[in-house]
Design an enzyme around this catalytic site. Structure first.
Site, PDB file in Angstrom:
ATOM      1  N   ASP A  35      27.842 -30.159   6.776  1.00 22.54           N
ATOM      2  CA  ASP A  35      28.064 -28.921   6.035  1.00 22.54           C
ATOM      3  C   ASP A  35      26.815 -28.066   6.236  1.00 22.54           C
ATOM      4  O   ASP A  35      25.694 -28.583   6.182  1.00 22.54           O
ATOM      5  CB  ASP A  35      28.193 -29.196   4.538  1.00 22.54           C
ATOM      6  CG  ASP A  35      29.542 -29.773   4.149  1.00 22.54           C
ATOM      7  OD1 ASP A  35      30.365 -30.039   5.040  1.00 22.54           O
ATOM      8  OD2 ASP A  35      29.761 -29.980   2.940  1.00 22.54           O
ATOM      9  N   HIS A  78      27.003 -36.716  10.121  1.00 20.28           N
ATOM     10  CA  HIS A  78      28.062 -37.549  10.679  1.00 20.28           C
ATOM     11  C   HIS A  78      28.198 -37.321  12.187  1.00 20.28           C
ATOM     12  O   HIS A  78      27.616 -36.388  12.745  1.00 20.28           O
ATOM     13  CB  HIS A  78      29.379 -37.255   9.965  1.00 20.28           C
ATOM     14  CG  HIS A  78      29.369 -37.645   8.510  1.00 20.28           C
ATOM     15  ND1 HIS A  78      30.136 -38.668   7.994  1.00 20.28           N
ATOM     16  CD2 HIS A  78      28.657 -37.146   7.455  1.00 20.28           C
ATOM     17  CE1 HIS A  78      29.911 -38.792   6.699  1.00 20.28           C
ATOM     18  NE2 HIS A  78      29.016 -37.865   6.343  1.00 20.28           N
ATOM     19  N   SER A  82      17.431 -29.587   5.862  1.00 24.63           N
ATOM     20  CA  SER A  82      16.775 -29.138   7.086  1.00 24.63           C
ATOM     21  C   SER A  82      17.799 -28.670   8.109  1.00 24.63           C
ATOM     22  O   SER A  82      18.767 -28.009   7.752  1.00 24.63           O
ATOM     23  CB  SER A  82      15.892 -30.245   7.653  1.00 24.63           C
ATOM     24  OG  SER A  82      15.038 -29.720   8.654  1.00 24.63           O
TER      25      SER A  82
END
Length: 304
Positions: A98, A155, A261
């Site tokens: 995200d 992921h 980050s």
């Protein structure tokens, strides 16, 4: 009279200059400790953070701030099952996080676009090894920024087998838009963890970039990799004669940031990212990143 845009640029420039003299690792080390305190006011702090940054806790596996023993446990919270469905078929590259798209496009003869008037090389990014960068010379890249409000686990964009992990020590400049625009070669200067995978579409690099206040980076196979006092490049190899075979399926968790980050995804030539994605657009884990006809061009040419 100074325009608002000029004021923002001046503030960004000043903040970037200040960062050159800040003790990056000392500050981040303090954050590492503070975010792991088990304090009676942790739930109160989490609630204030959720309100300030608009965090959607309804997507999390645990929705009550009181369920998190530390701020870091909240920050690295898992999502509820089914919260991020994976688009496309099993061969389609998806967003690994995200966040927001900082930049996306083609790697031009080994050069990666950072911001207007600024670029760095894939060789620099991958720790100075030109042989590792060569397969990405004319490939594709996506720079994905995770803001404080985002989900902070990372992921797999496609199924891959881990070949090498490289820790590259460096500074910890902020990765905010303003600082990225002001600091030359920022992503090649900051501390980072390079994870190289072999995929059905060729080599893939996932580069987890540290930043100020990013107190730790970890992977599912090695655990906590940073912070570390090591100031030399560290390399770990997998597969082959090592006896360590690590294969991660598309959508599986591969790592996480303890505080937010940037992830830089590199793909070899032949993998095209959808041009509908542009800088400053938000993106979610599992959304299709790859162009619908990417990977089929070579097959079509062969059949022709």
């Amino acid at each position: 009279m100074t325009s608002p845009s000029n004021t923002v640029k001046w503030q960004s420039r000043l903040w970037a200059r200040i960062q050159y003299v800040l003790p990056h690792h000392l500050i981040s080390g303090l954050v590492f400790r503070v975010t792991r305190w088990r304090a009676p006011w942790t739930a109160w702090l989490i609630r204030r953070f959720v309100e300030a940054f608009g965090v959607d806790l309804s997507e999390a596996a645990r929705t009550d701030p009181a369920d998190y023993p530390t701020f870091n446990a909240f920050f690295t919270r898992p999502l509820a099952e089914g919260a991020r469905p994976l688009e496309g078929d099993d061969d389609t590259w998806i967003s690994p996080v995200d966040g927001g798209i900082s930049q996306i496009g083609h790697i031009q003869s080994g050069n990666i676009f950072q911001a207007k008037g600024r670029a760095y090389t894939a060789t620099e990014l991958l720790g100075g090894d030109a042989s590792l960068a060569e397969p990405f010379k004319d490939g594709s890249f996506a720079t994905l920024y995770l803001s404080p409000s985002d989900y902070h686990r990372i992921h797999m964009p496609v199924t891959g087998t881990l070949r090498e992990m490289i820790h590259v020590p460096g500074r910890l400049f902020s990765v905010s838009t303003g600082t990225v625009a002001e600091v030359p070669r920022l992503f090649a200067r900051n501390e980072r963890l390079v994870c190289l995978f072999d995929t059905a579409d060729g080599p893939m690099a996932m580069v987890l970039v540290g930043a100020i206040n990013v107190s730790a980076i970890e992977t599912v196979w090695a655990g906590l990799v940073t912070p570390t006092p090591q100031r030399q490049i560290g390399r770990w190899t997998y597969g082959g004669d090592t006896g360590l075979s690590i294969r991660l399926e598309r959508g599986a968790e591969m790592g996480r940031f303890n505080m937010g980050s940037t992830v830089i995804l590199l793909a070899a030539k032949g993998v095209e990212f959808d041009t509908a994605w542009q800088a400053e657009m938000p993106i979610k884990l599992g959304q299709r990143l790859q162009a619908s006809d990417s990977g089929n061009e070579e097959e079509a040419n062969t059949e022709g």
